[in-house]
Design a protein around this motif. Sequence first.
Motif: not given
Length: 161
Positions: A45-55, A93-110
């Motif tokens: 979740g940290t990785g997804v939120a950080l990357r998404s916040a940048e976007e 480890r980092i949960g597999a959730f990160q890769d799945k979430a970051l593969a989602i293109e649109g911010l609202p969908e992510r």
Amino acid sequence: MSTKQPESSSPACLAHEADDAYMGFASRDEIAALLNELLEAERAGTGVALRSAEEAAGTRFADLLRDVHHDEARWCAMLLKQLKALGLPASTRIGAFQDKALAIEGLPERIAFLNRGQGWVVRKLREMLPKVRDDALHRDLTEMLRAHEVNIARANEALKA
């Protein structure tokens, strides 16, 4: 005629010495598994939120994602602290959730997907909290639960706007 009272096999005054699992609480192994599972999920979740916040810079989602990132990092630190206090090994480890979430293109969908991940954490915490005997751990996990509930509500509001 004297009536002899039967001896109790486990006096109530010794109940505090009973094994946690015997008393209906989570065992040490269950606690370790939960904390590590949550740690891996929070890292993701940290990785997804950080990357998404940048976007999301300059969008209505930026503040929300920065706050979620901050919270996820905070919970990683708390989980690591609790594992250390309990003398339990921490997953790296980092949960597999990160890769799945970051593969989602649109911010609202992510964000909607991230919110489902937050919901998963809420369900795990609600299931386990009644079984946590350690007061400090219970307090930290309860605070984590409340923060995730707030983040879910905020994300839902942001997605409606």
